[in-house]
Design an enzyme around this catalytic site. Sequence first.
Site, short mmCIF file in Angstrom:
data_model
loop_
_atom_site.label_atom_id
_atom_site.label_comp_id
_atom_site.label_asym_id
_atom_site.label_seq_id
_atom_site.Cartn_x
_atom_site.Cartn_y
_atom_site.Cartn_z
N THR A 169 -15.54 12.16 11.26
CA THR A 169 -14.89 11.50 12.39
C THR A 169 -13.37 11.65 12.24
O THR A 169 -12.89 11.74 11.11
CB THR A 169 -15.28 10.01 12.32
OG1 THR A 169 -16.68 9.93 12.46
CG2 THR A 169 -14.57 9.18 13.36
N ASP A 200 -20.09 3.67 15.31
CA ASP A 200 -19.01 2.68 15.42
C ASP A 200 -17.81 3.18 16.23
O ASP A 200 -17.06 2.36 16.79
CB ASP A 200 -18.50 2.32 14.01
CG ASP A 200 -18.01 3.56 13.26
OD1 ASP A 200 -18.80 4.51 13.12
OD2 ASP A 200 -16.84 3.58 12.83
N THR A 219 -13.76 5.29 9.62
CA THR A 219 -14.67 6.43 9.53
C THR A 219 -15.76 6.07 8.53
O THR A 219 -15.56 5.20 7.69
CB THR A 219 -13.92 7.71 9.09
OG1 THR A 219 -14.87 8.71 8.70
CG2 THR A 219 -13.00 7.47 7.91
N GLY A 220 -16.90 6.73 8.62
CA GLY A 220 -17.97 6.47 7.65
C GLY A 220 -19.28 6.13 8.32
O GLY A 220 -19.56 6.58 9.44
N GLY A 222 -21.57 4.59 10.44
CA GLY A 222 -21.38 3.83 11.67
C GLY A 222 -22.19 2.55 11.76
O GLY A 222 -21.68 1.51 12.17
#
Length: 301
Positions: A169, A200, A219-220, A222
């Site tokens: 992302t 997310d 980021t990561g 979601g």
Amino acid sequence: MVVVVHGGLSEKDFLAFDTLIRACEMAREVMREKEAIDGVESAIKILEDDPRLNAGTGSFPNLLGEIEMSASVMKNDYSCGGVAAIKNVKNPISVARAVMEKTRHILLVGEGANLFASLLGFEPYNPVAELTIETLKESICEAEKEKNPIYHCYLEKAREKLRETHWGTVGAVAKDEKGSLAAGTSTGGVKMQLPGRVGDSPLIGCGTFACPFGAVSMTGEGEEIIRWGLARRIGEWMEKVDAQKAVNMGIELAREKKIFCGVIAVNSQGEIGWGANGGILPLAYWKKEMEEPLCMLTNNS
Ligand code: GLY
């Protein structure tokens, strides 16, 4: 004036620092005349256009092989907008901004988001770079088996191209000369995502948040970022603590809840913060007193 951009949490080497720097430079130029939201949008467009990054061109396909992208923006006056599972546009971040500025809504999804983009004149665009990479992988496998040695001469370059590919992302946060803050996040989602899955990134308070105290992009993973509403928590903590402390508190919570995530933040004084739990977070930043943007990898795990 401050801008921070990230290229997505990663578990492997990141090779797109040139694009992070270009994104910062673009935001710097744009914010000389315009606002933080313009800086954020222009930076994210550059990140979306790099096929090595999982947003815009380069987005992951879902399990039907289709690309569904998501993005959101927010300003410190709580105005915000997003799109989820949008197809066939080049820059979802600009459509998210249009939702914020031209509608009474916050989030448009799927067919409705596509229709909105086409009514506004966003050109149809095929962001299908991930499939190109898959084709490249197959070609490498076949070239390795090929008896004609000329094919082997191309292998090293082709493998190098694959190594440059990074999936994450993208996001940006900024503060302009007048003190306005903005945050934005854009993604192609995650590998193996079911059609219609939304993470997310387009959700206000989850992947993106801004308020009078600060602006945040996540980021990561979601689903877990949504569950714990991380961006909103970090944004609101900036009322009481500085940007880095608020990020550290977010990363502590992420550790406790075992959330794989990364974050960038800027507060109303222009102080910045970043951190990651698990993996590495590539980012670049520029502040008014700096000649040129700097880039780095952060790892708080
Ligand atoms: N953080 C991006 C996603 O989960 O879709």
